[in-house]
Design a protein around this motif. Structure first.
Motif, PDB file in Angstrom:
ATOM      1  N   ALA A  95       0.939  -1.129  -0.016  1.00  0.00           N
ATOM      2  CA  ALA A  95       0.105   0.165  -0.153  1.00  0.00           C
ATOM      3  C   ALA A  95       0.915   1.221   0.042  1.00  0.00           C
ATOM      4  O   ALA A  95       0.266   2.257  -0.771  1.00  0.00           O
ATOM      5  N   ALA A  96       1.950   1.180   1.035  1.00  0.00           N
ATOM      6  CA  ALA A  96       2.887   2.380   0.775  1.00  0.00           C
ATOM      7  C   ALA A  96       3.492   2.563  -0.563  1.00  0.00           C
ATOM      8  O   ALA A  96       3.500   3.701  -0.963  1.00  0.00           O
ATOM      9  N   VAL A  97       4.026   1.555  -1.250  1.00  0.00           N
ATOM     10  CA  VAL A  97       4.605   1.808  -2.586  1.00  0.00           C
ATOM     11  C   VAL A  97       3.575   2.211  -3.647  1.00  0.00           C
ATOM     12  O   VAL A  97       3.794   2.969  -4.610  1.00  0.00           O
ATOM     13  N   LEU A  98       2.269   1.812  -3.432  1.00  0.00           N
ATOM     14  CA  LEU A  98       1.388   1.893  -4.378  1.00  0.00           C
ATOM     15  C   LEU A  98       0.852   3.493  -4.234  1.00  0.00           C
ATOM     16  O   LEU A  98       0.663   3.994  -5.437  1.00  0.00           O
ATOM     17  N   ALA A  99       0.889   3.982  -3.011  1.00  0.00           N
ATOM     18  CA  ALA A  99       0.474   5.358  -2.858  1.00  0.00           C
ATOM     19  C   ALA A  99       1.493   6.040  -3.594  1.00  0.00           C
ATOM     20  O   ALA A  99       1.270   7.330  -4.280  1.00  0.00           O
ATOM     21  N   THR A 100       2.648   5.820  -3.506  1.00  0.00           N
ATOM     22  CA  THR A 100       3.924   6.588  -4.245  1.00  0.00           C
ATOM     23  C   THR A 100       3.862   6.414  -5.655  1.00  0.00           C
ATOM     24  O   THR A 100       4.294   7.691  -6.397  1.00  0.00           O
ATOM     25  N   LEU A 101       3.516   5.457  -6.090  1.00  0.00           N
ATOM     26  CA  LEU A 101       3.316   5.337  -7.741  1.00  0.00           C
ATOM     27  C   LEU A 101       2.476   6.396  -8.290  1.00  0.00           C
ATOM     28  O   LEU A 101       2.607   6.907  -9.252  1.00  0.00           O
ATOM     29  N   THR A 102       1.293   6.200  -7.394  1.00  0.00           N
ATOM     30  CA  THR A 102      -0.066   7.045  -8.029  1.00  0.00           C
ATOM     31  C   THR A 102       0.352   8.684  -7.842  1.00  0.00           C
ATOM     32  O   THR A 102      -0.001   9.269  -8.556  1.00  0.00           O
ATOM     33  N   VAL A 103       0.952   8.852  -6.776  1.00  0.00           N
ATOM     34  CA  VAL A 103       1.502  10.213  -6.506  1.00  0.00           C
ATOM     35  C   VAL A 103       2.243  10.932  -7.715  1.00  0.00           C
ATOM     36  O   VAL A 103       2.226  11.789  -7.912  1.00  0.00           O
ATOM     37  N   ARG A 104       3.039   9.822  -7.906  1.00  0.00           N
ATOM     38  CA  ARG A 104       4.248  10.246  -9.142  1.00  0.00           C
ATOM     39  C   ARG A 104       3.561  10.342 -10.509  1.00  0.00           C
ATOM     40  O   ARG A 104       4.133  10.604 -11.528  1.00  0.00           O
ATOM     41  N   GLY A 105       2.412   9.684 -10.446  1.00  0.00           N
ATOM     42  CA  GLY A 105       1.544   9.497 -11.822  1.00  0.00           C
ATOM     43  C   GLY A 105       2.127   8.590 -12.768  1.00  0.00           C
ATOM     44  O   GLY A 105       1.782   8.130 -13.834  1.00  0.00           O
ATOM     45  N   LEU A 106       2.750   7.469 -11.860  1.00  0.00           N
ATOM     46  CA  LEU A 106       3.157   6.141 -12.824  1.00  0.00           C
ATOM     47  C   LEU A 106       1.997   5.341 -12.678  1.00  0.00           C
ATOM     48  O   LEU A 106       1.973   4.083 -12.044  1.00  0.00           O
ATOM     49  N   ARG A 107       0.697   5.614 -13.148  1.00  0.00           N
ATOM     50  CA  ARG A 107      -0.298   4.558 -13.215  1.00  0.00           C
ATOM     51  C   ARG A 107      -0.204   3.176 -13.696  1.00  0.00           C
ATOM     52  O   ARG A 107      -0.654   2.212 -13.266  1.00  0.00           O
TER      53      ARG A 107
END
Length: 279
Positions: A95-107
């Motif tokens: 969940a922590a890494v997924l939040a980081t990816l979505t914040v960076r726009g790496l959908r």
């Protein structure tokens, strides 16, 4: 409390590694490394837990690589049944890494990560049905539902943070643009005002010079017939010339370059005529 709330964002911007360290601490808070029947040895637990938690320190610089490492750690946790049938340790890191990816726009990377995690959870379901299932029992579906809600919440949270940051950046850009437009309009207004004043002073100077020329010509024509007319003409010429000098000095002050020093001399020094200098 208010001072603390104002200090935390500034501290986070100045030292982003503190946020990463805090996240690692929060993920690692549960006492997961301990001997337990059905679990792997402590050294195996420590190794898998390090693979799940420590990569979070580099999630800002290498988010895709960290996502791959954490997902691999999650699969190792499942395949090795490190903590039995409990996926919570890896799910929190995911969940922590997924939040980081979505914040960076790496959908795209986030979607691949979710698919891999979902595949692992689907393969885990038979073991949950075996251990927690039974007639009328719904416990076997509570764990995958909790993992799914956790990952969905992380995705939504990341999209919210990304949208908020984009909104703030756009707001700051518009504020800067409005400020630049205001400064440009102010400069244009100042330039127009200076041009208007210069035109008015030019008209005054032209009128003064015309009066001086006319009086000089009249005095030259009347110097033999009436000397008093010559005296009056010279007086008018003198007064008009001094007024013209004042207007000229004012024009130079108005038209002085903005970059010129405030106390510096005028480009042209204009003053009252010396008594020894002919008018």
């Amino acid at each position: 409390m208010q001072r603390l709330m104002e200090t935390l964002p500034r501290l986070r911007r100045g030292h982003p590694w503190l946020t990463d360290l805090l996240l690692v601490v929060l993920v690692a808070v549960p006492p997961v490394i301990r001997p337990q029947p059905g679990w792997r040895p402590v050294w195996v637990q420590a190794g898998v837990y390090a693979a799940l938690v420590l990569p979070l320190l580099w999630r800002r610089r290498r988010p895709v690589l960290v996502a791959a490492l954490v997902t691999a750690g999650f699969w190792v946790q499942f395949l090795g049944q490190v903590w039995g049938q409990e996926p919570g340790r890896g799910a929190v890191a995911l969940a922590a890494v997924l939040a980081t990816l979505t914040v960076r726009g790496l959908r795209r990377a986030a979607a691949v990560m979710v698919i891999c995690a979902a595949g692992c959870v689907v393969l885990w379901i038979p073991a949950w049905q075996r251990d927690y299932g039974g007639p009328g029992a719904g416990g076997a579906w509570l764990t995958p539902l909790a993992v799914g809600l956790l990952l969905a919440g992380a995705w939504v949270f990341g999209e919210y943070v990304r949208a908020r940051r984009a909104y703030i950046a756009e707001f700051e850009r518009r504020v800067a643009l409005a400020e630049s437009e205001r400064i440009a309009l102010a400069r244009v207004a100042v330039a127009e005002e200076r041009a208007r004043i210069a035109r008015e002073i030019h008209d005054v100077l032209a009128h003064s010079v015309s009066v001086m020329v006319l009086n000089a010509e009249g005095g030259r024509l009347m110097r033999h017939a009436d000397p008093t007319v010559v005296d009056r003409a010279l007086g008018i010429i003198s007064a008009t010339g001094r007024e013209a000098l004042d207007e000229l000095r004012r024009m130079l002050e108005v038209l002085r370059s903005p970059d010129a020093p405030a106390g510096g001399p005028d480009p042209v020094s204009v003053g009252p005529a010396s008594p020894s200098r002919p008018i």
